[in-house]
Design an enzyme around this catalytic site. Structure first.
Site, PDB file in Angstrom:
ATOM      1  N   LYS A 250       0.870  -1.181   0.000  1.00  0.00           N
ATOM      2  CA  LYS A 250       0.000   0.000   0.000  1.00  0.00           C
ATOM      3  C   LYS A 250       0.904   1.226   0.000  1.00  0.00           C
ATOM      4  CE  LYS A 250      -4.181  -1.890   2.075  1.00  0.00           C
ATOM      5  NZ  LYS A 250      -5.288  -1.667   3.009  1.00  0.00           N
ATOM      6  N   PHE A 356       1.898 -11.773   2.726  1.00  0.00           N
ATOM      7  CA  PHE A 356       0.683 -12.340   2.151  1.00  0.00           C
ATOM      8  C   PHE A 356       0.213 -13.550   2.940  1.00  0.00           C
ATOM      9  CE2 PHE A 356      -1.851 -12.450  -1.838  1.00  0.00           C
ATOM     10  CZ  PHE A 356      -1.968 -11.081  -1.968  1.00  0.00           C
ATOM     11  N   LEU A 357      -1.091 -13.657   3.067  1.00  0.00           N
ATOM     12  CA  LEU A 357      -1.657 -14.851   3.696  1.00  0.00           C
ATOM     13  C   LEU A 357      -1.667 -15.960   2.646  1.00  0.00           C
ATOM     14  CD1 LEU A 357      -4.645 -13.140   5.514  1.00  0.00           C
ATOM     15  CD2 LEU A 357      -2.635 -14.163   6.589  1.00  0.00           C
ATOM     16  N   ASP A 423     -13.121   2.154  10.513  1.00  0.00           N
ATOM     17  CA  ASP A 423     -13.444   1.478   9.256  1.00  0.00           C
ATOM     18  C   ASP A 423     -13.400  -0.048   9.371  1.00  0.00           C
ATOM     19  OD1 ASP A 423     -13.938   1.351   6.488  1.00  0.00           O
ATOM     20  OD2 ASP A 423     -11.815   1.277   6.018  1.00  0.00           O
ATOM     21  N   GLU A 428     -12.159 -11.291   9.091  1.00  0.00           N
ATOM     22  CA  GLU A 428     -12.094 -12.605   8.431  1.00  0.00           C
ATOM     23  C   GLU A 428     -11.605 -13.677   9.403  1.00  0.00           C
ATOM     24  OE1 GLU A 428     -10.114 -12.627   4.563  1.00  0.00           O
ATOM     25  OE2 GLU A 428     -10.746 -10.566   4.193  1.00  0.00           O
TER      26      GLU A 428
HETATM   27  N1  LIG Z   1      -1.877  -9.724   3.986  1.00  0.00           N
HETATM   28  C1  LIG Z   1      -2.812 -10.125   3.134  1.00  0.00           C
HETATM   29  N2  LIG Z   1      -2.667 -11.266   2.435  1.00  0.00           N
HETATM   30  C2  LIG Z   1      -3.620 -11.689   1.584  1.00  0.00           C
HETATM   31  N3  LIG Z   1      -4.752 -11.037   1.366  1.00  0.00           N
HETATM   32  C3  LIG Z   1      -4.958  -9.897   2.035  1.00  0.00           C
HETATM   33  C4  LIG Z   1      -4.007  -9.384   2.949  1.00  0.00           C
HETATM   34  N4  LIG Z   1      -4.497  -8.234   3.470  1.00  0.00           N
HETATM   35  C5  LIG Z   1      -5.685  -8.049   2.894  1.00  0.00           C
HETATM   36  N5  LIG Z   1      -5.970  -9.032   2.036  1.00  0.00           N
HETATM   37  C6  LIG Z   1      -7.183  -9.207   1.230  1.00  0.00           C
HETATM   38  O1  LIG Z   1      -7.310  -8.140   0.335  1.00  0.00           O
HETATM   39  C7  LIG Z   1      -8.568  -7.524   0.472  1.00  0.00           C
HETATM   40  C8  LIG Z   1      -8.403  -6.042   0.305  1.00  0.00           C
HETATM   41  O2  LIG Z   1      -7.485  -5.577   1.255  1.00  0.00           O
HETATM   42  P1  LIG Z   1      -7.797  -4.284   2.110  1.00  0.00           P
HETATM   43  O3  LIG Z   1      -9.107  -4.473   2.799  1.00  0.00           O
HETATM   44  O4  LIG Z   1      -6.628  -3.968   2.939  1.00  0.00           O
HETATM   45  O5  LIG Z   1      -7.928  -3.222   0.948  1.00  0.00           O
HETATM   46  P2  LIG Z   1      -8.920  -2.025   0.808  1.00  0.00           P
HETATM   47  O6  LIG Z   1      -8.653  -1.375  -0.492  1.00  0.00           O
HETATM   48  O7  LIG Z   1      -8.821  -1.180   1.999  1.00  0.00           O
HETATM   49  O8  LIG Z   1     -10.318  -2.721   0.765  1.00  0.00           O
HETATM   50  P3  LIG Z   1     -11.693  -2.052   1.160  1.00  0.00           P
HETATM   51  O9  LIG Z   1     -11.768  -0.830   0.367  1.00  0.00           O
HETATM   52  O10 LIG Z   1     -12.696  -3.106   0.776  1.00  0.00           O
HETATM   53  O11 LIG Z   1     -11.654  -1.790   2.617  1.00  0.00           O
HETATM   54  C9  LIG Z   1      -9.073  -7.915   1.858  1.00  0.00           C
HETATM   55  O12 LIG Z   1     -10.434  -8.065   1.897  1.00  0.00           O
HETATM   56  C10 LIG Z   1      -8.366  -9.212   2.153  1.00  0.00           C
HETATM   57  O13 LIG Z   1      -9.186 -10.318   1.873  1.00  0.00           O
HETATM   58 MN   LIG Z   2     -10.077  -0.501   3.504  1.00  0.00          MN
END
Ligand SMILES: Nc1ncnc2c1ncn2[C@@H]1O[C@H](COP(=O)(O)OP(=O)(O)OP(=O)(O)O)[C@@H](O)[C@H]1O
Ligand SMILES: [Mn+2]
Length: 545
Positions: A250, A356-357, A423, A428
């Site tokens: 990010k 990453f998970l 937020d 999960e």
């Molecule tokens: N470390 C990680 N490893 C694998 N998948 C991840 C990881 N972190 C987040 N994710 C997946 O990626 C998706 C999006 O990540 P995140 O929620 O951080 O982004 P976002 O742009 O803020 O999303 P939103 O706008 O929906 O809140 C999550 O719903 C999750 O399932």
């Molecule tokens: Mn978000």
């Protein structure tokens, strides 16, 4: 000639990116598919050679079948009738020296540039080391039974490119250095060790050199491929590292010293890369260990994104700004336009790299709506905001009527209150563990936006339910003492990050202030409802640690 060279280079990167993806996928296949043989298994291991584990399609079905077969662990009885557990908790209370605790609630790169303003801390020795040696941080997790691990591992299989059975990997392998070692485990890359360590109770273990190593690799390993992560509202990238690990990147969208304006709604604020990093440290310091490790990294946007991406749409959004800096905006549902471009200096940009998970095809995750989610509307209120008895309903609703789920959610609200994150609409869990497992606290980018205001509504689950895990309460008390002051511990923990300072001092001060508010609320609950009702009996298990 130049054009041909370009095509050649482009093809090579595509092969590399594909190989990296395939390798990650295959390793997981390999781990997930070997018939259930635990690391401690003996010579009777009926594991087939790795080559037999492919092709992928067949294995995918086998994997799913195996996951289904995994028997759900019978709920442990952690209730008050468990004498030994109760005794542990009682003795833990004595461990915390309450004399030091103040219960009074008071009247209720960029990093490099600001390094000089760091507060001088007048203590010697490591508060963080002392904290992690404290008895409250040494309580063991329960022994792992069948079905308590996310993956079962073939204890005999060493990790080699050849054993993967993938031609692409073997070809690509010349460029990569794989771990070596005496034992099978030694041959696994760090990210893989992280994945196979995940269990019903924790995302990673406490006293382990694995996490520092993983953090180091996240910010130093060569990035070999970058693509956009689809879904979500804001731009984020998936980066593949040299050892085939992956990270969710990010980018920095706003300065860590810029406070979110008071007129901004939580859903319109930009995400903060430093909040992702700080959230990981905070979660670990609270001993939750429910956030994947996150490290800061300075990225070269040209070499580590534009030049190596196979994502044409992403590459097309790169441009040079009037100030001669490299900028890009990517593709996403919000903030992906020239007006919201991300610009480097001239092409360096800070960002967070989250480990990453495991791929969701191998370890499915369940997404849960938070009962205390906000309306995400400028004028609409959510039910919990209008009904002070809301918790009564939640307590009766599965899965909150059973086990530690409600207490886990209250833990999460405490974490969110400390960092000011409004937020948290979802959380999960790993599906294979069903309802009896920890909650993953993903997506923390909207934390640490405001330090001058404490958003009490985030604590609604604690306030409305008046319940908290005993161990969480004890740890919070500890972190409110001078010896283990939360802000000092956080400052020290984050000082190791390459982008330190991660948080501005007012945010650290806010942590201490908010901690006192939490303790005050718990004390009010204790006064009104008594220990037995507040420090719920289901939290006396080690899962609550
Ligand atoms: N470390 C990680 N490893 C694998 N998948 C991840 C990881 N972190 C987040 N994710 C997946 O990626 C998706 C999006 O990540 P995140 O929620 O951080 O982004 P976002 O742009 O803020 O999303 P939103 O706008 O929906 O809140 C999550 O719903 C999750 O399932
Ligand atoms: Mn978000």
């Amino acid at each position: 000639m130049f054009h041909r060279l370009q095509i050649l280079v482009h093809r090579k990167f595509r092969i590399l990116a594909f190989a990296s993806f395939l390798l990650t996928f295959l390793i997981h296949m390999l781990l997930g598919l070997v018939p259930t043989v635990h690391r401690t298994s003996d010579d009777s291991c009926p594991c087939p050679p790795m080559a037999e584990l492919f092709p992928l399609g067949k294995n995918h079905h086998r994997l799913q079948a195996q996951h289904r077969k995994q028997t759900l662990r019978v709920l442990q009885d952690f209730s008050g009738s468990n004498g030994s557990a109760q005794k542990t908790s009682q003795s833990l209370e004595q461990i915390v020296d309450t004399r030091e605790t103040s219960w009074q609630v008071p009247g209720n790169s960029e990093a490099g540039r600001e390094r000089g303003t760091l507060k001088t801390v007048n203590y010697t020795g490591s508060k963080l080391t002392a904290l992690f040696k404290h008895p409250l941080y040494l309580i063991p997790t329960p022994p792992l039974a069948d079905g308590d691990r996310l993956f079962t591992v073939n204890s005999k299989e060493r990790f080699t490119l050849k054993s993967s059975g993938s031609e692409e990997w073997v070809q690509a392998g010349e460029k990569f250095i794989l771990p070596t070692g005496d034992t099978t485990y030694d041959t696994y890359p760090t990210w893989l060790k992280f994945h196979i360590g995940i269990n019903r109770y924790e995302l990673y273990s406490r006293q382990d050199s694995l996490i520092p190593q993983l953090l180091k690799e996240l910010c130093t390993q060569k990035i070999i491929a970058t693509v956009q992560k689809p879904g979500g509202t804001q731009l984020k990238l998936v980066m593949s590292l040299q050892n085939f690990g992956q990270a969710l990147f990010k980018p920095m969208k706003q300065s860590r010293y810029e406070e979110t304006p008071a007129d901004f709604f939580y859903f319109s604020d930009f995400e903060r890369h430093n909040a992702e990093i700080a959230a990981f440290h905070l979660d670990r310091i609270l001993d939750f260990r429910r956030i994947p490790p996150v490290a800061g990294r300075l990225i070269n946007m040209t070499k580590e994104i534009r030049d190596i991406t196979t994502d044409k749409k992403l590459a097309k959004t790169f441009y040079i700004s009037p100030a001669n800096n490299v900028c890009f905006y990517g593709e996403c549902s919000y903030y992906c336009s020239t007006e919201h471009a991300l610009c480097g200096q001239p092409d360096q940009i800070e960002g967070s790299m989250a480990a990453f998970l495991p791929d969701t095809t191998l370890a499915k995750r369940q997404s849960w709506r938070s009962p205390w989610r906000r309306s995400y509307h400028k004028s609409k209120k959510a039910e919990w905001e209008m009904n002070s008895d809301y918790c009564v309903h939640v307590k009766k609703t599965p899965p909150y009527d059973h086990g530690t789920r409600l207490l886990d959610l209250i833990d999460m609200s405490i974490l969110d209150f400390l960092m000011g994150n409004l937020d948290r609409h979802h959380y999960e869990t790993f599906e294979t563990f069903q309802n009896d497992t920890f909650l993953l606290h993903l997506d923390n980018g909207r934390g640490f936006g405001r330090h001058s205001q404490d958003e009490l509504s985030i604590l609604a689950p604690l306030h409305q339910c008046c319940r908290i895990k005993k161990l969480t309460y004890l740890r919070l008390q500890l972190l409110a003492t001078e010896t283990y002051r939360l802000s000092d511990i956080m400052r020290e923990s984050m000082a190791k990050d390459v982008l330190a300072p991660i948080l501005a001092e007012p945010h650290l001060a806010a942590l201490d202030r908010r901690l006192r508010i939490i303790l005050h609320i718990v004390q009010e609950c204790l006064r009104k409802e008594g220990d037995k009702n507040v420090l719920g009996s289901t939290d006396t298990n080690s899962q609550g640690t």
